[in-house]
Design an enzyme around this catalytic site. Structure first.
Site, PDB file in Angstrom:
ATOM      1  N   CYS A   1       4.895  23.797 -22.012  1.00 13.83           N
ATOM      2  CA  CYS A   1       6.117  23.559 -21.230  1.00 13.83           C
ATOM      3  C   CYS A   1       5.784  22.588 -20.102  1.00 13.83           C
ATOM      4  O   CYS A   1       4.943  22.881 -19.244  1.00 13.83           O
ATOM      5  CB  CYS A   1       6.637  24.867 -20.654  1.00 13.83           C
TER       6      CYS A   1
ATOM      7  N   ASP B   1      -9.420  -2.883  29.580  1.00 13.56           N
ATOM      8  CA  ASP B   1     -10.366  -3.044  28.472  1.00 13.56           C
ATOM      9  C   ASP B   1     -11.782  -3.307  28.971  1.00 13.56           C
ATOM     10  O   ASP B   1     -12.752  -2.795  28.425  1.00 13.56           O
ATOM     11  CB  ASP B   1      -9.925  -4.183  27.552  1.00 13.56           C
TER      12      ASP B   1
ATOM     13  N   ASP C   1      -3.941  -5.055  31.212  1.00 13.31           N
ATOM     14  CA  ASP C   1      -4.642  -4.586  30.018  1.00 13.31           C
ATOM     15  C   ASP C   1      -6.082  -5.094  29.970  1.00 13.31           C
ATOM     16  O   ASP C   1      -6.995  -4.378  29.580  1.00 13.31           O
ATOM     17  CB  ASP C   1      -3.923  -5.059  28.746  1.00 13.31           C
ATOM     18  N   ALA C   2      -6.267  -6.362  30.385  1.00 16.85           N
ATOM     19  CA  ALA C   2      -7.602  -6.959  30.268  1.00 16.85           C
ATOM     20  C   ALA C   2      -8.593  -6.220  31.158  1.00 16.85           C
ATOM     21  O   ALA C   2      -9.737  -5.962  30.773  1.00 16.85           O
ATOM     22  CB  ALA C   2      -7.548  -8.431  30.671  1.00 16.85           C
TER      23      ALA C   2
ATOM     24  N   CYS D   1      11.580  23.007 -22.085  1.00 14.81           N
ATOM     25  CA  CYS D   1      10.804  22.805 -23.318  1.00 14.81           C
ATOM     26  C   CYS D   1      11.455  23.457 -24.532  1.00 14.81           C
ATOM     27  O   CYS D   1      10.958  23.314 -25.647  1.00 14.81           O
ATOM     28  CB  CYS D   1       9.377  23.308 -23.149  1.00 14.81           C
TER      29      CYS D   1
ATOM     30  N   GLU E   1       3.687  26.929  22.064  1.00 12.60           N
ATOM     31  CA  GLU E   1       4.621  26.305  21.141  1.00 12.60           C
ATOM     32  C   GLU E   1       5.104  24.966  21.676  1.00 12.60           C
ATOM     33  O   GLU E   1       5.526  24.879  22.827  1.00 12.60           O
ATOM     34  CB  GLU E   1       5.817  27.258  20.961  1.00 12.60           C
TER      35      GLU E   1
ATOM     36  N   LEU F   1       2.753  36.075  12.816  1.00 15.06           N
ATOM     37  CA  LEU F   1       3.202  37.390  13.273  1.00 15.06           C
ATOM     38  C   LEU F   1       3.891  38.145  12.156  1.00 15.06           C
ATOM     39  O   LEU F   1       4.626  37.555  11.354  1.00 15.06           O
ATOM     40  CB  LEU F   1       4.203  37.216  14.421  1.00 15.06           C
TER      41      LEU F   1
HETATM   42  S1  IVH Z   1       2.085  34.933  19.617  1.00 12.31           S
HETATM   43  C1  IVH Z   1      -1.551  36.194  18.214  1.00 12.31           C
HETATM   44  N1  IVH Z   1       4.253  34.375  20.956  1.00 12.31           N
HETATM   45  O1  IVH Z   1       5.607  32.265  15.937  1.00 12.31           O
HETATM   46  C2  IVH Z   1      -0.185  35.874  18.059  1.00 12.31           C
HETATM   47  N2  IVH Z   1       3.947  33.336  18.843  1.00 12.31           N
HETATM   48  O2  IVH Z   1       5.776  33.550  13.345  1.00 12.31           O
HETATM   49  C3  IVH Z   1       0.091  34.450  17.969  1.00 12.31           C
HETATM   50  N3  IVH Z   1       5.704  31.765  18.235  1.00 12.31           N
HETATM   51  O3  IVH Z   1       2.551  31.128  14.704  1.00 12.31           O
HETATM   52  C4  IVH Z   1       1.440  34.117  18.195  1.00 12.31           C
HETATM   53  N4  IVH Z   1       6.918  32.002  20.052  1.00 12.31           N
HETATM   54  O4  IVH Z   1       3.881  29.587  16.310  1.00 12.31           O
HETATM   55  C5  IVH Z   1       3.564  34.162  19.834  1.00 12.31           C
HETATM   56  N5  IVH Z   1       6.107  33.907  22.275  1.00 12.31           N
HETATM   57  C6  IVH Z   1       5.408  33.710  21.160  1.00 12.31           C
HETATM   58  C7  IVH Z   1       5.842  32.819  20.163  1.00 12.31           C
HETATM   59  C8  IVH Z   1       5.090  32.667  19.007  1.00 12.31           C
HETATM   60  C9  IVH Z   1       6.805  31.377  18.896  1.00 12.31           C
HETATM   61  C10 IVH Z   1       5.342  31.293  16.892  1.00 12.31           C
HETATM   62  C11 IVH Z   1       3.887  30.936  16.703  1.00 12.31           C
HETATM   63  C12 IVH Z   1       3.433  31.791  15.552  1.00 12.31           C
HETATM   64  C13 IVH Z   1       4.720  32.100  14.880  1.00 12.31           C
HETATM   65  C14 IVH Z   1       4.623  33.349  14.048  1.00 12.31           C
END
Ligand code: IVH
Length: 717
Positions: free
Chosen positions: A466, A60, A56-57, A445, A197, A106
């Site tokens: 309320c 750093d 570590d030293a 309320c 993802e 989506l």
């Molecule tokens: S495309 C421009 N492809 O689903 C489009 N999204 O419900 C952007 N997601 O926010 C997303 N698998 O987090 C795309 N094969 C895939 C995906 C995917 C999961 C998620 C992503 C998006 C969400 C929408």
């Protein structure tokens, strides 16, 4: 290359032994490259391989040397500077990162008809014949959380969560601990944002929960929560100990196009070292798309990670560009969701929650049951009609079966949404079960709770007297998509409200004057607060005085005005004074302001009524709040375009693109597209066959151009 401090520089010069003060520009550059390389490797060895290669030293000392050289030669700081990339963690909370291109979600399809409608819509938009080839891609929808990785000159410079789509959290240090994420790319555009993802496999999730349980730590409800909790750790060493993975499926800003098609772009990401999903397929027809869906669904249980549907995307990237985006979703993609997961359990009771608009919402208390891997003990019952077995038009649902306490109910969950009740089992209904009646007074309320004609919901009439409505409105006001004040969450709001410190949104902005330094009662003396946290809160509140118009409109919590509508209103009116004046003028239903409000795409008579009512009942309160703020005008997204902020009308036949495409294009350039010509119209685009609109435009002196002139104006030819 061995690790340590004595290697040769890249060009053969030995810069390692030189004193920082003795370096010239060229030597400093060589030495910074050497240090970035050594420290970068040592960091990976330490964090990812758990096998430190130097004490570590020594690490750093090299870091300090790097910093000293950077301080002397700031122009030479590298994108992969160890100071910027190693162990760089914000001390408190995550930093924010503004996405160069918005991160989208989506639209959903729930059955084959929805998918067919989507494809037909694409053809219509693009004016393609029914038999013309249209290629789409299909791939699993991974149930994790999206992440954007920004590479500059091939170096990973930051990683950000989706956040609200515009701004996410800086999780760079954590992303660097994920083995599927390359730190360095070769042969790529100077700027490349890779999106995908983050998820956790079933096996890793089970093992993590076992470890958590063994050490009396919190266990996670499902792999998605575990992945989210692990990525959003302030301490990257915790993230490192959690086995996260990453599938790349999209991109954000790129300094050069990646490819011509989705298929090629994904293959390219794969070749660069990203993990791409092996079930990705190219499809030439709706039948093929549905076959891929069926095949992915059949493999769902054996994939080893959670997916919740199939995503279809238009393959041709030039066509994607033409289709463009709606406010939060692309027009060229859709998620075909798997059917919801189901389970049967007993309905133990029905609680009533009072929301910010006074709506009485019945909530089912259930005997806990596992639905698709998640333990469910509450579910929404929507409203009294739903409980009684009819829809909003009085038509029977569930063949008219009502829901009673004591019934066995079928619970379902689709994705992340709140669980719902689909049906009851009449054979298991206890003889004593009584039809359920929603209370006619507010349980919070005591005010009468009434149901207005045409409204499916019973509402408390208590307004701000309320407590539930008042608190819920405050919580909404500070929520993430609204004012999002750091340190002021639902819990703090409840406490302040209970003690009379905050009773309306404007009180938040006078909190410091009333409970800040020098006041008789001070926030820092409250339980759970201290000098520093109190000052931090006051600063966080001050920070948010400057607020974008759309956020403010959304934060007001007006019925029917969600995030999307708030954005549309802000874009339409541009500034707070313009919006405020319009809301006052529109009180008169015969006014031009009223007609204008109703002409906004997405604003119907119901939302218009709701806005007008809110401003007539609470105009003074809202004005007092606005006086404490610095409200930022809505910026048209492409403000340098010649049509930004102008109101256009299309009429007649367009020959080069469909009406839908023309409208989408104009809106993406910041223009407003109206359906009829009025004194507010700036420009009429008239194709052959233009009739009364062209005449009206001429009468009003509105500029009229044809389609070719329009395309030239927006630079599309
Ligand atoms: S495309 C421009 N492809 O689903 C489009 N999204 O419900 C952007 N997601 O926010 C997303 N698998 O987090 C795309 N094969 C895939 C995906 C995917 C999961 C998620 C992503 C998006 C969400 C929408």
């Amino acid at each position: 290359m061995t690790q340590g401090g004595q290697e040769q520089g890249c060009d053969g010069q030995n810069t390692a032994g030189l004193d920082v003060d003795d370096l010239d520009t060229a030597l400093a550059q060589t030495e910074l490259a050497r240090l970035a390389d050594i420290l970068g490797r040592a960091n990976v060895a330490y964090h990812r391989e758990d096998a430190p290669v130097m004490p570590d030293a020594e690490f750093d000392a090299l870091r300090l040397r790097n910093e000293a050289i950077e301080a002397r030669f700031p122009d030479l700081i590298r994108p992969d500077s160890p100071a910027r990339t190693i162990g760089a963690q914000p001390a408190e909370g995550f930093g924010k990162i503004h996405h160069a291109r918005r991160m989208l979600s989506l639209a959903n399809a729930f059955n084959a008809d929805d998918v067919a409608d989507f494809v037909t819509g694409l053809r219509r938009f693009l004016n393609l014949a029914e038999d013309a080839l249209l290629v789409l891609t299909a791939e699993p929808k991974i149930d994790g959380l999206s992440l954007s990785l920004r590479y500059e000159q091939g170096f990973l410079v930051h990683a950000a969560t989706r956040g609200d789509g515009e701004t996410g959290e800086d999780v760079t240090a954590n992303a660097r601990t994920i083995a599927d994420i390359p730190q360095r790319l070769t042969d790529v555009p100077d700027v490349l944002e890779v999106r995908g993802e983050v998820y956790m496999s079933h096996a890793d999730f089970t093992a993590l929960n076992a470890r958590q349980a063994a050490s009396d730590a919190k266990t996670f409800a499902n792999p998605r929560n575990a992945a989210a909790g692990s990525l959003r750790q302030l301490d990257a060493t915790i993230t490192r100990a959690r086995p996260l993975r990453f599938f790349a499926y999209a991109w954000g800003e790129t300094s050069e196009p990646l490819a011509k098609t989705q298929t090629e772009a994904i293959a390219r990401l794969g070749a660069l070292g990203f993990t791409i999903n092996p079930l990705f397929r190219r499809c030439e027809s709706i039948d093929e798309m549905l076959n891929v869906y069926a095949s992915i669904e059949a493999q769902r249980a054996s994939l080893g990670y959670d997916i919740d549907g199939v995503v279809y995307k238009l393959d041709d990237l030039a066509l994607q560009e033409r289709l463009g985006l709606r406010s939060t979703t692309p027009r060229w993609a859709i998620a075909h969701k798997f059917p919801a997961e189901l389970a049967w359990t007993e309905l133990l009771g029905i609680d009533i929650q009072v929301g910010r608009t006074g709506a009485l919402s019945p909530v089912a208390r259930l005997r806990p049951v596992t639905v698709g891997g998640v333990v469910v003990s509450n579910a929404t019952l929507h409203n009294e009609d739903y409980i009684a077995g009819r829809d909003s038009r009085g038509q029977p649902i569930r063949d008219g079966r009502d829901i009673r306490i004591g019934d066995w109910v079928e619970v379902y969950r689709a994705g992340d949404v709140i669980p719902k009740i689909r049906d009851i089992d009449p054979a298991r209904r206890p003889a004593t079960a009584q039809p359920y009646q929603l209370p006619e007074t507010c349980p919070e309320c005591g005010s009468p709770a009434i149901r207005e004609p045409g409204d499916s919901v019973r509402r408390c009439t208590g307004g701000m007297i309320c407590p539930a409505q008042a608190v819920e409105r405050l919580k909404h006001f500070v929520s993430r998509a609204a004012f999002d004040i750091e340190g002021l969450g639902a819990k703090q709001v409840e406490n302040f409200w209970r003690d009379g410190w905050i009773s309306s949104p404007r009180d938040i902005f006078t909190l410091k004057d009333r409970f800040g330094p020098g006041q008789p009662r001070q926030l820092k003396n409250r339980e759970g607060w201290g000098e520093k946290s109190a000052l931090n809160l006051f600063d966080a509140i001050d920070d948010k005085r400057r607020i974008p118009l759309a956020r403010l409109i959304f934060a007001l919590g007006i019925r029917h005005v969600g995030e999307t509508s708030a954005n549309m209103l802000a874009t339409h009116y541009g500034t707070w004074p313009a919006f405020r004046t319009a809301m006052a003028d529109a009180q008169d239903e015969n006014s031009p302001a009223y007609a204008d409000l109703n002409s906004i795409d997405g604003v119907g008579p119901v939302m218009a009524r709701s806005l007008i009512t809110a401003f007539s009942a609470e105009g003074d309160e809202i004005d007092a709040l606005a006086a404490l703020l610095d409200i930022q005008p809505a910026v048209a997204r492409a403000s340098d375009s010649p049509v930004a902020g102008r109101t256009l009308v299309f009429t007649g036949t367009l020959e080069r693109m469909t009406r839908a495409e023309a409208k989408a294009r104009a809106e993406s350039l910041g223009a407003k597209v109206a359906g009829s010509v009025s004194a507010k119209t700036d420009l009429l685009i008239a194709g052959p066959g233009a009739g009364s609109k062209a005449k009206k435009a001429a009468d009003l002196g509105v500029e009229v151009i044809d389609e070719d002139q329009w395309l030239a104006l927006i630079g599309a030819v």
